[in-house]
Design a protein around this motif. Sequence first.
Motif, PDB file in Angstrom:
ATOM      1  N   TRP A 118       0.733  -1.145  -0.017  1.00  0.00           N
ATOM      2  CA  TRP A 118       0.131   0.036  -0.076  1.00  0.00           C
ATOM      3  C   TRP A 118       0.775   1.184  -0.094  1.00  0.00           C
ATOM      4  O   TRP A 118       1.881   1.218   0.667  1.00  0.00           O
ATOM      5  CB  TRP A 118      -0.813   0.106   1.195  1.00  0.00           C
ATOM      6  N   PRO A 119       0.700   2.367  -0.782  1.00  0.00           N
ATOM      7  CA  PRO A 119       1.365   3.353  -0.982  1.00  0.00           C
ATOM      8  C   PRO A 119       1.465   4.315   0.353  1.00  0.00           C
ATOM      9  O   PRO A 119       0.453   4.494   1.084  1.00  0.00           O
ATOM     10  CB  PRO A 119       0.762   4.412  -1.924  1.00  0.00           C
ATOM     11  N   ILE A 120       2.826   4.389   0.857  1.00  0.00           N
ATOM     12  CA  ILE A 120       3.034   5.519   1.930  1.00  0.00           C
ATOM     13  C   ILE A 120       2.408   6.677   1.905  1.00  0.00           C
ATOM     14  O   ILE A 120       1.729   7.067   2.868  1.00  0.00           O
ATOM     15  CB  ILE A 120       4.402   5.316   2.454  1.00  0.00           C
ATOM     16  N   ASP A 121       2.664   7.281   0.709  1.00  0.00           N
ATOM     17  CA  ASP A 121       2.225   8.683   0.296  1.00  0.00           C
ATOM     18  C   ASP A 121       1.022   8.351  -0.600  1.00  0.00           C
ATOM     19  O   ASP A 121       1.417   8.471  -1.976  1.00  0.00           O
ATOM     20  CB  ASP A 121       3.252   9.661  -0.137  1.00  0.00           C
ATOM     21  N   LEU A 122      -0.131   8.193  -0.101  1.00  0.00           N
ATOM     22  CA  LEU A 122      -1.256   7.884  -1.158  1.00  0.00           C
ATOM     23  C   LEU A 122      -1.491   8.936  -1.902  1.00  0.00           C
ATOM     24  O   LEU A 122      -1.988   8.879  -3.255  1.00  0.00           O
ATOM     25  CB  LEU A 122      -2.611   7.351  -0.254  1.00  0.00           C
ATOM     26  N   GLU A 123      -1.564  10.451  -1.566  1.00  0.00           N
ATOM     27  CA  GLU A 123      -2.114  11.295  -2.386  1.00  0.00           C
ATOM     28  C   GLU A 123      -1.068  11.259  -3.617  1.00  0.00           C
ATOM     29  O   GLU A 123      -1.292  11.706  -4.673  1.00  0.00           O
ATOM     30  CB  GLU A 123      -1.941  12.701  -1.699  1.00  0.00           C
ATOM     31  N   ALA A 124       0.366  11.180  -3.429  1.00  0.00           N
ATOM     32  CA  ALA A 124       1.332  11.469  -4.314  1.00  0.00           C
ATOM     33  C   ALA A 124       1.055  10.124  -5.262  1.00  0.00           C
ATOM     34  O   ALA A 124       1.311  10.383  -6.481  1.00  0.00           O
ATOM     35  CB  ALA A 124       2.739  11.316  -3.669  1.00  0.00           C
ATOM     36  N   TYR A 125       0.839   9.136  -4.781  1.00  0.00           N
ATOM     37  CA  TYR A 125       0.851   8.188  -5.725  1.00  0.00           C
ATOM     38  C   TYR A 125      -0.596   8.008  -6.742  1.00  0.00           C
ATOM     39  O   TYR A 125      -0.454   7.932  -7.884  1.00  0.00           O
ATOM     40  CB  TYR A 125       0.288   6.684  -4.695  1.00  0.00           C
ATOM     41  N   LEU A 126      -1.606   8.665  -5.913  1.00  0.00           N
ATOM     42  CA  LEU A 126      -2.957   8.864  -6.851  1.00  0.00           C
ATOM     43  C   LEU A 126      -2.429   9.709  -8.021  1.00  0.00           C
ATOM     44  O   LEU A 126      -3.073   9.827  -8.927  1.00  0.00           O
ATOM     45  CB  LEU A 126      -4.088   9.052  -6.156  1.00  0.00           C
ATOM     46  N   ALA A 127      -1.816  10.934  -7.537  1.00  0.00           N
ATOM     47  CA  ALA A 127      -1.551  12.224  -8.573  1.00  0.00           C
ATOM     48  C   ALA A 127      -0.697  11.634  -9.572  1.00  0.00           C
ATOM     49  O   ALA A 127      -0.949  11.871 -10.712  1.00  0.00           O
ATOM     50  CB  ALA A 127      -0.862  13.234  -7.793  1.00  0.00           C
ATOM     51  N   ALA A 128       0.249  10.660  -9.273  1.00  0.00           N
ATOM     52  CA  ALA A 128       1.021  10.289 -10.332  1.00  0.00           C
ATOM     53  C   ALA A 128       0.363   9.198 -11.367  1.00  0.00           C
ATOM     54  O   ALA A 128       0.632   8.990 -12.506  1.00  0.00           O
ATOM     55  CB  ALA A 128       2.214   9.601  -9.688  1.00  0.00           C
ATOM     56  N   LYS A 129      -0.858   8.654 -10.761  1.00  0.00           N
ATOM     57  CA  LYS A 129      -1.639   7.721 -11.621  1.00  0.00           C
ATOM     58  C   LYS A 129      -2.570   8.562 -12.578  1.00  0.00           C
ATOM     59  O   LYS A 129      -3.124   8.072 -13.563  1.00  0.00           O
ATOM     60  CB  LYS A 129      -2.371   6.855 -10.694  1.00  0.00           C
TER      61      LYS A 129
END
Length: 556
Positions: free
Chosen positions: A545-556
């Motif tokens: 699971w992404p540690i920094d979910l916001e950054a992960y979703l933004a990159a997606k």
Amino acid sequence: MKKIKRIFALTLALTMSAGMIGCGNSTKEENGKNDTKSRSADDSTAEEKPAVTETTGDFDLSEFTAASDVSEDLSLEFEAEKGTLLNEAMIMDKAFAGEFSGDGYVALYEKDDEVTFDIELPAKGSYNVILRLASDNVNSENLITSDGNAIKKFTSGDPKFAEVTAENVLLEGGSHTLGVRAETGHIYVDTLKIVPADPVDLTQYEVTDTLCNPNASDNAKRLYSFLRAVYGKYTISGQYSGDNMGYESREFIEINKRTGKTPAILGLDVMNLGISTKVDHKAGGGDMVPIQAMDWYNNHNGIVTLCWHWHAPSQYLEVNGQPWWRGFYTDSTNFDLGKAMSGEDKEGYDAIVAELDNMAEQLKPLAEADIPILWRPLHEAAGDPRYPNNAWFWWGASGREPYLELYKLMYDKFVNEYHLDNLIWVWNAQNQSWYPGDEYVDIVGYDCYPAERDSSSQKYYYDLLKECSPTGSKIIAETENGAMFDPDAAFNEGTRWAYFSTWNGEFAIKDSQLSDRYTTFEMWDKIYAGERVLTLEELPDLKSWPIDLEAYLAAK
């Protein structure tokens, strides 16, 4: 044969764990209390971990809002004296509580006294039930019922007639029997009114994005990121194991047998890992706790929560005619935490420090394996907030200040001295004034034990916890519970507990089978099949699971 193989595997793992515990023994100087240099040195020599490919998979993170087709101008009103009276409920017409409407009002004195009304609702929706009533007692707790089932708890305390609103009551369209039922009683109901409720404010589920330990481990960060992501969208199911086992525990076997699902959170107790129990009284079974925790997380992708029924030091036990095994209760020890923390009882203080050192060593293998733990120490310290000075555990019996000193001492030793960076700190003292501060807490929790088969959301306690953090930025969880709440009703009204953890024994099991004493079988089925309740089978891969979910979703 399968169980024998499993026991062998766990025993082998236990042997390896014992080796890790033995190797981990060191002096306080070697551990480097509050020594950032020591931590940096540890970090520099740590074996580099393989990179993790982060993913949320196909997990649904969309917001949840309760749909309603109810007209905004709907209003249904009823005179209480026109309702149906049950048990000892009675009509009165004396104006000692102020002026009343109609021909009188209904008195509900005793538990289960009730007045009911036949209603017709145009559509399924969220309704406010507005009662005009008076109470003899401060903080009188009573229930709204629908078709005989308790669905909502409300609190009143005004000796004169005044409005009390049970907010966001979820009701299906059609014909119903709506009731007001006494739990603590001594209320006088004048009128009942039903109107549409306002939508739930979703901003209340926005919480801090960092753990209180600045050096938290990666897997602790991943689990917290997941908890934060689902807070307000789902409730995670949990169950305490009576024998400190996982899949093999009676509770988990019977829940799965009935519902086909498995609780996502495994609750274990480190009680038998303490010096006062493991060493002095040779209590068995505790050594398996770290192994079961590792197994649950590594092999089943589950979440682990640990509590500690901490026995007072042995020299303070077996008093008041009580056996040693009750040594965590206030009435079963003469240990005075206040005297120990103030220096008046040096022997007591040294014993407490020794217990903390020992427990840190017992938990160290979990930290070294980076098994994230929902760590819930010193639980229920203040007792019940409605009744002051009723702490039933010794760590709360001396009051607020000694408790806070002990909590912070534990935090300092576990985080700064022993580097147990896998712990997510769950505060559970149950009184706002006992809150140690945001810098020591990640999750705030309450242990809810309502009446048998009371499936209401326990909103009173949820709202109580909202006031604990000065910033209001902490996840709120039902850290223990007896009767389980209806998830649909709870989500509809905004009482969206992050997780629940049903206590073991009678609250789940009777005669080795699932019990309906506290939670009906119908509700067991509804909860574990619920769209808003996450079971073990529905969790995403927590290790990626992404540690920094916001950054992960933004990159997606």
